[in-house]
Design a protein around this motif. Sequence first.
Motif, PDB file in Angstrom:
ATOM      1  N   ASP A  30       0.819  -1.213   0.000  1.00 17.70           N
ATOM      2  CA  ASP A  30       0.000   0.000   0.000  1.00 17.70           C
ATOM      3  C   ASP A  30       0.853   1.263   0.000  1.00 17.70           C
ATOM      4  O   ASP A  30       0.326   2.364  -0.163  1.00 17.70           O
ATOM      5  N   GLY A  31       2.165   1.106   0.204  1.00 19.51           N
ATOM      6  CA  GLY A  31       3.057   2.252   0.118  1.00 19.51           C
ATOM      7  C   GLY A  31       3.420   2.900   1.438  1.00 19.51           C
ATOM      8  O   GLY A  31       4.028   3.962   1.467  1.00 19.51           O
ATOM      9  N   LEU A  32       3.057   2.270   2.568  1.00 17.06           N
ATOM     10  CA  LEU A  32       3.423   2.850   3.855  1.00 17.06           C
ATOM     11  C   LEU A  32       4.922   2.703   4.079  1.00 17.06           C
ATOM     12  O   LEU A  32       5.544   1.765   3.587  1.00 17.06           O
ATOM     13  N   SER A  33       5.493   3.617   4.818  1.00 16.97           N
ATOM     14  CA  SER A  33       6.921   3.558   5.130  1.00 16.97           C
ATOM     15  C   SER A  33       7.160   2.506   6.203  1.00 16.97           C
ATOM     16  O   SER A  33       6.231   2.058   6.887  1.00 16.97           O
ATOM     17  N   ALA A  34       8.416   2.117   6.365  1.00 11.55           N
ATOM     18  CA  ALA A  34       8.768   1.132   7.377  1.00 11.55           C
ATOM     19  C   ALA A  34       8.422   1.650   8.775  1.00 11.55           C
ATOM     20  O   ALA A  34       7.984   0.874   9.636  1.00 11.55           O
ATOM     21  N   SER A  35       8.587   2.921   9.023  1.00 10.70           N
ATOM     22  CA  SER A  35       8.242   3.503  10.330  1.00 10.70           C
ATOM     23  C   SER A  35       6.742   3.432  10.572  1.00 10.70           C
ATOM     24  O   SER A  35       6.296   3.124  11.677  1.00 10.70           O
ATOM     25  N   GLN A  36       5.950   3.727   9.545  1.00 14.69           N
ATOM     26  CA  GLN A  36       4.498   3.672   9.692  1.00 14.69           C
ATOM     27  C   GLN A  36       4.033   2.237   9.924  1.00 14.69           C
ATOM     28  O   GLN A  36       3.152   1.983  10.743  1.00 14.69           O
ATOM     29  N   ILE A  37       4.633   1.291   9.224  1.00 10.77           N
ATOM     30  CA  ILE A  37       4.275  -0.120   9.403  1.00 10.77           C
ATOM     31  C   ILE A  37       4.638  -0.561  10.815  1.00 10.77           C
ATOM     32  O   ILE A  37       3.855  -1.239  11.488  1.00 10.77           O
ATOM     33  N   ALA A  38       5.810  -0.178  11.295  1.00 10.07           N
ATOM     34  CA  ALA A  38       6.232  -0.543  12.652  1.00 10.07           C
ATOM     35  C   ALA A  38       5.249   0.000  13.677  1.00 10.07           C
ATOM     36  O   ALA A  38       4.897  -0.681  14.643  1.00 10.07           O
ATOM     37  N   ALA A  39       4.773   1.232  13.467  1.00  6.93           N
ATOM     38  CA  ALA A  39       3.816   1.830  14.396  1.00  6.93           C
ATOM     39  C   ALA A  39       2.497   1.067  14.373  1.00  6.93           C
ATOM     40  O   ALA A  39       1.874   0.859  15.422  1.00  6.93           O
ATOM     41  N   ARG A  40       2.051   0.639  13.200  1.00  7.85           N
ATOM     42  CA  ARG A  40       0.797  -0.113  13.092  1.00  7.85           C
ATOM     43  C   ARG A  40       0.924  -1.503  13.703  1.00  7.85           C
ATOM     44  O   ARG A  40      -0.019  -1.999  14.311  1.00  7.85           O
ATOM     45  N   LEU A  41       2.065  -2.156  13.524  1.00  7.83           N
ATOM     46  CA  LEU A  41       2.252  -3.495  14.081  1.00  7.83           C
ATOM     47  C   LEU A  41       2.372  -3.452  15.599  1.00  7.83           C
ATOM     48  O   LEU A  41       1.928  -4.353  16.286  1.00  7.83           O
ATOM     49  N   GLY A  42       2.992  -2.401  16.121  1.00  9.77           N
ATOM     50  CA  GLY A  42       3.119  -2.223  17.563  1.00  9.77           C
ATOM     51  C   GLY A  42       3.947  -3.311  18.225  1.00  9.77           C
ATOM     52  O   GLY A  42       4.783  -3.955  17.590  1.00  9.77           O
ATOM     53  N   MET A  43       3.729  -3.516  19.513  1.00  8.03           N
ATOM     54  CA  MET A  43       4.404  -4.546  20.313  1.00  8.03           C
ATOM     55  C   MET A  43       5.918  -4.497  20.180  1.00  8.03           C
ATOM     56  O   MET A  43       6.577  -5.529  20.067  1.00  8.03           O
ATOM     57  N   GLY A  44       6.509  -3.322  20.163  1.00  2.53           N
ATOM     58  CA  GLY A  44       7.958  -3.189  20.152  1.00  2.53           C
ATOM     59  C   GLY A  44       8.607  -3.408  18.795  1.00  2.53           C
ATOM     60  O   GLY A  44       9.821  -3.518  18.719  1.00  2.53           O
ATOM     61  N   VAL A  45       7.820  -3.473  17.716  1.00  2.00           N
ATOM     62  CA  VAL A  45       8.402  -3.659  16.383  1.00  2.00           C
ATOM     63  C   VAL A  45       9.047  -2.344  15.967  1.00  2.00           C
ATOM     64  O   VAL A  45       8.430  -1.289  16.047  1.00  2.00           O
ATOM     65  N   THR A  46      10.299  -2.409  15.517  1.00  2.83           N
ATOM     66  CA  THR A  46      11.019  -1.214  15.109  1.00  2.83           C
ATOM     67  C   THR A  46      11.031  -1.097  13.602  1.00  2.83           C
ATOM     68  O   THR A  46      10.721  -2.046  12.875  1.00  2.83           O
ATOM     69  N   ARG A  47      11.390   0.058  13.140  1.00  5.32           N
ATOM     70  CA  ARG A  47      11.535   0.313  11.712  1.00  5.32           C
ATOM     71  C   ARG A  47      12.542  -0.666  11.105  1.00  5.32           C
ATOM     72  O   ARG A  47      12.324  -1.227  10.039  1.00  5.32           O
ATOM     73  N   ASN A  48      13.648  -0.885  11.796  1.00  4.50           N
ATOM     74  CA  ASN A  48      14.679  -1.785  11.286  1.00  4.50           C
ATOM     75  C   ASN A  48      14.187  -3.230  11.211  1.00  4.50           C
ATOM     76  O   ASN A  48      14.559  -3.969  10.307  1.00  4.50           O
ATOM     77  N   ALA A  49      13.339  -3.629  12.153  1.00  3.60           N
ATOM     78  CA  ALA A  49      12.778  -4.976  12.110  1.00  3.60           C
ATOM     79  C   ALA A  49      11.898  -5.134  10.876  1.00  3.60           C
ATOM     80  O   ALA A  49      11.931  -6.172  10.203  1.00  3.60           O
ATOM     81  N   VAL A  50      11.121  -4.114  10.573  1.00  2.00           N
ATOM     82  CA  VAL A  50      10.264  -4.148   9.382  1.00  2.00           C
ATOM     83  C   VAL A  50      11.125  -4.221   8.123  1.00  2.00           C
ATOM     84  O   VAL A  50      10.868  -5.039   7.233  1.00  2.00           O
ATOM     85  N   ILE A  51      12.157  -3.401   8.045  1.00  2.00           N
ATOM     86  CA  ILE A  51      13.030  -3.400   6.866  1.00  2.00           C
ATOM     87  C   ILE A  51      13.703  -4.761   6.706  1.00  2.00           C
ATOM     88  O   ILE A  51      13.760  -5.322   5.603  1.00  2.00           O
ATOM     89  N   GLY A  52      14.177  -5.339   7.790  1.00  2.32           N
ATOM     90  CA  GLY A  52      14.807  -6.656   7.723  1.00  2.32           C
ATOM     91  C   GLY A  52      13.845  -7.719   7.239  1.00  2.32           C
ATOM     92  O   GLY A  52      14.184  -8.556   6.390  1.00  2.32           O
ATOM     93  N   LYS A  53      12.609  -7.701   7.741  1.00  2.44           N
ATOM     94  CA  LYS A  53      11.618  -8.698   7.329  1.00  2.44           C
ATOM     95  C   LYS A  53      11.249  -8.505   5.864  1.00  2.44           C
ATOM     96  O   LYS A  53      11.096  -9.489   5.130  1.00  2.44           O
ATOM     97  N   VAL A  54      11.121  -7.262   5.413  1.00  3.28           N
ATOM     98  CA  VAL A  54      10.816  -6.980   3.997  1.00  3.28           C
ATOM     99  C   VAL A  54      11.903  -7.566   3.109  1.00  3.28           C
ATOM    100  O   VAL A  54      11.619  -8.191   2.076  1.00  3.28           O
ATOM    101  N   HIS A  55      13.150  -7.399   3.499  1.00  5.62           N
ATOM    102  CA  HIS A  55      14.255  -7.941   2.699  1.00  5.62           C
ATOM    103  C   HIS A  55      14.271  -9.465   2.724  1.00  5.62           C
ATOM    104  O   HIS A  55      14.519 -10.100   1.693  1.00  5.62           O
ATOM    105  N   ARG A  56      13.996 -10.069   3.883  1.00  4.15           N
ATOM    106  CA  ARG A  56      13.972 -11.536   3.956  1.00  4.15           C
ATOM    107  C   ARG A  56      12.833 -12.121   3.144  1.00  4.15           C
ATOM    108  O   ARG A  56      12.942 -13.216   2.598  1.00  4.15           O
ATOM    109  N   LEU A  57      11.714 -11.374   3.036  1.00  5.88           N
ATOM    110  CA  LEU A  57      10.570 -11.841   2.243  1.00  5.88           C
ATOM    111  C   LEU A  57      10.724 -11.508   0.760  1.00  5.88           C
ATOM    112  O   LEU A  57       9.865 -11.865  -0.036  1.00  5.88           O
ATOM    113  N   ASN A  58      11.798 -10.788   0.429  1.00  7.25           N
ATOM    114  CA  ASN A  58      12.051 -10.348  -0.959  1.00  7.25           C
ATOM    115  C   ASN A  58      10.877  -9.552  -1.530  1.00  7.25           C
ATOM    116  O   ASN A  58      10.501  -9.723  -2.682  1.00  7.25           O
ATOM    117  N   LEU A  59      10.278  -8.707  -0.696  1.00  7.27           N
ATOM    118  CA  LEU A  59       9.212  -7.827  -1.179  1.00  7.27           C
ATOM    119  C   LEU A  59       9.853  -6.722  -1.990  1.00  7.27           C
ATOM    120  O   LEU A  59      10.839  -6.128  -1.586  1.00  7.27           O
TER     121      LEU A  59
END
Length: 190
Positions: A30-59
């Motif tokens: 949908d085009g949200l930034s990694a910071s925005q996704i981290a905020a929506r996921l909550g529970m201590g998820v950081t921007r870097n965690a989102v970026i790492g998962k995106v790369h591991r999923l090859n999105l």
Amino acid sequence: MSDLVQTAAGTDKMPWTDERVELLKKLWTDGLSASQIAARLGMGVTRNAVIGKVHRLNLSGRQPVQRSAAPRAARKGPREPSAPGVRPTGTPSMPTAGSTALKAYAAPQLTPRPAPLPEPKPLRLVDLPKDGRITILHLSDKTCKWPIGDPTHEDFCFCGHNPRDGSPYCEYHARIAYQPAQDRRMRRAG
């Protein structure tokens, strides 16, 4: 390698469940930034965690941001220059989860720039030793250390006036030595 978000101490915070991974994929496309996704996921998820998962999923590709085809309205007046470091006030549209770059700050109070000081009048050497010159042998913490003349000539000396507090120079020579960069540029240009 585990698909768990880890802190610096190595403790697990939140597992990447299938539902959270699907939500991450949807928000990413949908085009949200990694910071925005981290905020929506909550529970201590950081921007870097989102970026790492995106790369591991090859999105890869993301939905381009929709821009309006209508032309923008012209400005109604001259734009005010912004002061360095001033952030707009108000609350951010998305909650932030640890990223201070997205948090709103109150604008500091701006103070008007003080008027420039008038040009100092040149000083004459006073209280000279018997021979009429302040040499390097006469310098102390109570004398201005501004050199006068060419050090290779016999008449070379130092100013010798009382220095201003915290400076090796008297008031006149300190104003010559410590000019703001903007004033120096204006003098060279003009």
